[in-house]
Design an enzyme around this catalytic site. Sequence first.
Site, PDB file in Angstrom:
ATOM      1  CB  SER A   1      -0.941  -0.001   1.205  1.00 23.60           C
ATOM      2  OG  SER A   1      -0.208  -0.148   2.418  1.00 23.60           O
TER       3      SER A   1
ATOM      4  CG  ASP B   1      -1.901   4.536   9.037  1.00 22.06           C
ATOM      5  OD1 ASP B   1      -0.712   4.202   9.224  1.00 22.06           O
ATOM      6  OD2 ASP B   1      -2.522   4.272   7.985  1.00 22.06           O
TER       7      ASP B   1
ATOM      8  CG  HIS C   1      -0.582   3.645   5.086  1.00 20.69           C
ATOM      9  ND1 HIS C   1      -1.106   2.830   6.075  1.00 20.69           N
ATOM     10  CD2 HIS C   1      -0.271   2.829   4.040  1.00 20.69           C
ATOM     11  CE1 HIS C   1      -1.130   1.573   5.653  1.00 20.69           C
ATOM     12  NE2 HIS C   1      -0.623   1.547   4.420  1.00 20.69           N
TER      13      HIS C   1
END
Length: 445
Positions: A179, A424, A427
């Site tokens: 990702s 998070d 990311h």
Amino acid sequence: MSFLVPSRGAKIPLSIIVLVLCGFMFIVLLYTERISLMSSSTSSSNVLKLKSCPRKDISSKPKERIQEEKVREEKVAEEKIREERSQNMDVVDDRFEFDPEECNVAAGKWVYNSSAEPLYTDESCPYIDRQFSCTKNGRPETDYLRWEWQPDDCTIPRFSAKLAMNKLRGKRLLFVGDSLQRSQWESFVCLVESIIPEGEKSMKLDQKYFVFKAKEYNASIEFYWAPYIVESNTDLPVILDLKKRIVKVDSVKDRSKHWEGADILVFNTYVWWMSGIRMKALWGSFGNGERGAEALDTAVAYRLGLKTWANWVDSTVDSNKTKVFFTTMSPTHSRSADWGKPNGPKCFNETEPVKDKSFWGTGSSKELMKVVSSVVKHMATHVTVINITQLSEYRIDAHTSVYTETGGKMLTAEERADPMRHADCIHWCLPGLPDTWNRILLAHL
């Protein structure tokens, strides 16, 4: 008064006759000269008129005037070219300052530029995953968008969409990885898509394979989902239980068919290897499940997987036609004690990069960095390693934090209020740090 009239028969003196004749001839001569002068004047006037006619003819121009107009037209054309270069290819001159062999992009600092604006936003680009759309998801401050990476000994050219697409004309650019690699792919697409007319671009999304096409340039910018690069039992669907994940370290066969024929390949794999436990590695078939797997140290399993990838590159890729890149690890920032905040809520509420040049957090593994270097060094095919790890280490402020989604759902107000559990710090926001990665990638192209 009386008049003297000569008498009949009297003779006129010869001198008088001569005088009269001379006077008469003089008068005739004066009259003749006047007529001649008038005629000459009229003729001269006609001649002048005849000579002036060509000057009134607009289709005939003096050579000097033609030359002046030609020079003027050339100057206008040159000015137009300079203007186009300034607007669309403003980095062409800068790139000559960037020598990949001499420039160490890993050594430098982040410089704040209050006037800097991203080339796109998460509102203007329709291709950004909601997971990375920090502003749209409610992030209140935008200073993280105005930090620019400046290497110590060189200059990285600014990203030019026009230049990028000209370099990609007739080519396939393919990103392969997890990702984080997908966010770099989305960044690249968003950096260039605004210069492509609506009817000239398209996006095709599959489960693992995403393709953006620019028809005008006959180019595609693609992403293939392969979190370990080699095969695994957890690509799709993802197995949440880390203990049940198995990596097939000896094969890329089921996915490499999508990579063949690409003109530019950009690989990355790291975060999925960092499970905190030993990796279950498998040779052969998944048919036997966990019984056929062997638990290995992460670095050992990582090396085996990369060697399988390297063998595929060496046996399949024609280096005369295809450029191969490997992007180093993207660091995580889940331990705020790393940057001097023992009680901090991970990366939440961080608004500036780390200033300490020696900073290296626990979210990056130098051991795995050495594995990448060692494997690439022994490859027959030239692979350009782009070191984005050190410059990304400083960016504790650029993560999606609580302005994201998880499991396809936006974080609730209660979850946002608990960043220790839900922030998070893996990311990155878009626009954001991945734009710098692509700026470096374009410089290498």
